[in-house]
Design a protein around this motif. Structure first.
Motif, PDB file in Angstrom:
ATOM      1  N   VAL A 152      43.781  28.303  49.698  1.00 14.99           N
ATOM      2  CA  VAL A 152      43.258  26.952  49.935  1.00 14.99           C
ATOM      3  C   VAL A 152      41.754  26.919  49.660  1.00 14.99           C
ATOM      4  O   VAL A 152      41.251  25.988  49.016  1.00 14.99           O
ATOM      5  N   PHE A 153      41.040  27.930  50.122  1.00 13.45           N
ATOM      6  CA  PHE A 153      39.598  28.022  49.861  1.00 13.45           C
ATOM      7  C   PHE A 153      39.339  28.040  48.353  1.00 13.45           C
ATOM      8  O   PHE A 153      38.508  27.294  47.845  1.00 13.45           O
ATOM      9  N   GLY A 154      40.063  28.892  47.629  1.00 15.64           N
ATOM     10  CA  GLY A 154      39.870  29.014  46.188  1.00 15.64           C
ATOM     11  C   GLY A 154      40.200  27.735  45.445  1.00 15.64           C
ATOM     12  O   GLY A 154      39.488  27.349  44.512  1.00 15.64           O
ATOM     13  N   LEU A 155      41.274  27.057  45.848  1.00 14.79           N
ATOM     14  CA  LEU A 155      41.625  25.786  45.215  1.00 14.79           C
ATOM     15  C   LEU A 155      40.525  24.744  45.434  1.00 14.79           C
ATOM     16  O   LEU A 155      40.132  24.044  44.496  1.00 14.79           O
ATOM     17  N   GLY A 156      40.043  24.645  46.657  1.00 12.68           N
ATOM     18  CA  GLY A 156      38.972  23.696  46.948  1.00 12.68           C
ATOM     19  C   GLY A 156      37.712  24.008  46.165  1.00 12.68           C
ATOM     20  O   GLY A 156      37.042  23.114  45.628  1.00 12.68           O
ATOM     21  N   TRP A 157      37.386  25.285  46.078  1.00 13.71           N
ATOM     22  CA  TRP A 157      36.191  25.716  45.340  1.00 13.71           C
ATOM     23  C   TRP A 157      36.346  25.405  43.859  1.00 13.71           C
ATOM     24  O   TRP A 157      35.419  24.922  43.206  1.00 13.71           O
ATOM     25  N   GLY A 158      37.526  25.669  43.319  1.00 10.50           N
ATOM     26  CA  GLY A 158      37.766  25.433  41.897  1.00 10.50           C
ATOM     27  C   GLY A 158      37.823  23.962  41.535  1.00 10.50           C
ATOM     28  O   GLY A 158      37.389  23.559  40.461  1.00 10.50           O
ATOM     29  N   ILE A 159      38.356  23.134  42.413  1.00  9.87           N
ATOM     30  CA  ILE A 159      38.461  21.699  42.132  1.00  9.87           C
ATOM     31  C   ILE A 159      37.113  21.005  42.287  1.00  9.87           C
ATOM     32  O   ILE A 159      36.695  20.229  41.429  1.00  9.87           O
ATOM     33  N   ALA A 160      36.421  21.291  43.382  1.00 10.82           N
ATOM     34  CA  ALA A 160      35.189  20.567  43.689  1.00 10.82           C
ATOM     35  C   ALA A 160      33.917  21.275  43.219  1.00 10.82           C
ATOM     36  O   ALA A 160      32.892  20.630  43.033  1.00 10.82           O
ATOM     37  N   GLY A 161      33.981  22.592  43.077  1.00  8.58           N
ATOM     38  CA  GLY A 161      32.771  23.331  42.720  1.00  8.58           C
ATOM     39  C   GLY A 161      31.903  23.625  43.928  1.00  8.58           C
ATOM     40  O   GLY A 161      30.750  24.041  43.784  1.00  8.58           O
ATOM     41  N   PHE A 162      32.437  23.398  45.112  1.00 10.49           N
ATOM     42  CA  PHE A 162      31.700  23.646  46.353  1.00 10.49           C
ATOM     43  C   PHE A 162      32.509  24.563  47.260  1.00 10.49           C
ATOM     44  O   PHE A 162      33.736  24.515  47.269  1.00 10.49           O
TER      45      PHE A 162
END
Length: 158
Positions: A90-100
């Motif tokens: 979940v962390f990686g998906l959020g980071w990859g989608i938003a860049g944050f």
């Protein structure tokens, strides 16, 4: 003194995120774009952070108190379980989608980036949902207590 030290540590951390480019989602997404125009510069930032963290943890393991006199509270769980894998995904998906990720997002909110504010609101909502779900689990299992540090159930002796 603890408040001032915490503020100073947060300020240095935030400035480091700005200087390194970690608060810039375009830079982060360039790092994550392995099939396009990959920007490896953040790999050096991460390697430096890992090196500093490794030294800090090695020193902390030998201490019983922090420099300000608080008890040392280091993680003890070393196993990889389903919760860790799901949380990492979940962390990686959020980071990859938003860049944050959380730290840089807070810095970007302070810099006035609207996209970061949306991310932080979504992050806080996700944290709220997690706490709500954990509360429901604890209500269903009143004789068991969840350890927040480890995410494991353990029996409570009376």
């Amino acid at each position: 003194m603890a408040f001032f030290t915490s503020f100073l540590a947060g300020l240095v951390f935030g400035l480091g995120l700005i200087v390194s480019g970690m608060a810039n989602p375009a830079k982060v997404l360039g790092f994550l774009d392995l099939s396009g125009r990959w920007d490896p510069s953040l790999a050096f930032v991460m390697a430096g952070a890992i090196a500093v963290g490794a030294v800090a943890f090695a020193v902390a393991r030998r201490r019983t108190q922090s420099l300000l006199g608080a008890a040392m509270q280091l993680p003890s769980l070393r196993s990889i379980d389903r919760r860790l894998l799901i949380g990492s995904a979940v962390f990686g998906l959020g980071w990859g989608i938003a860049g944050f990720c959380p730290g840089p997002a807070l810095v970007a909110v302070g810099m006035g980036q609207a996209k970061a504010l949306v991310f932080v609101i979504a992050m806080l909502a996700g944290m709220g949902v997690f706490e709500w779900l954990e509360g429901r689990k604890e209500a269903k299992h009143p004789r068991e207590k969840r350890s927040k540090a480890h995410g494991r159930r353990r029996s409570v002796s009376r």
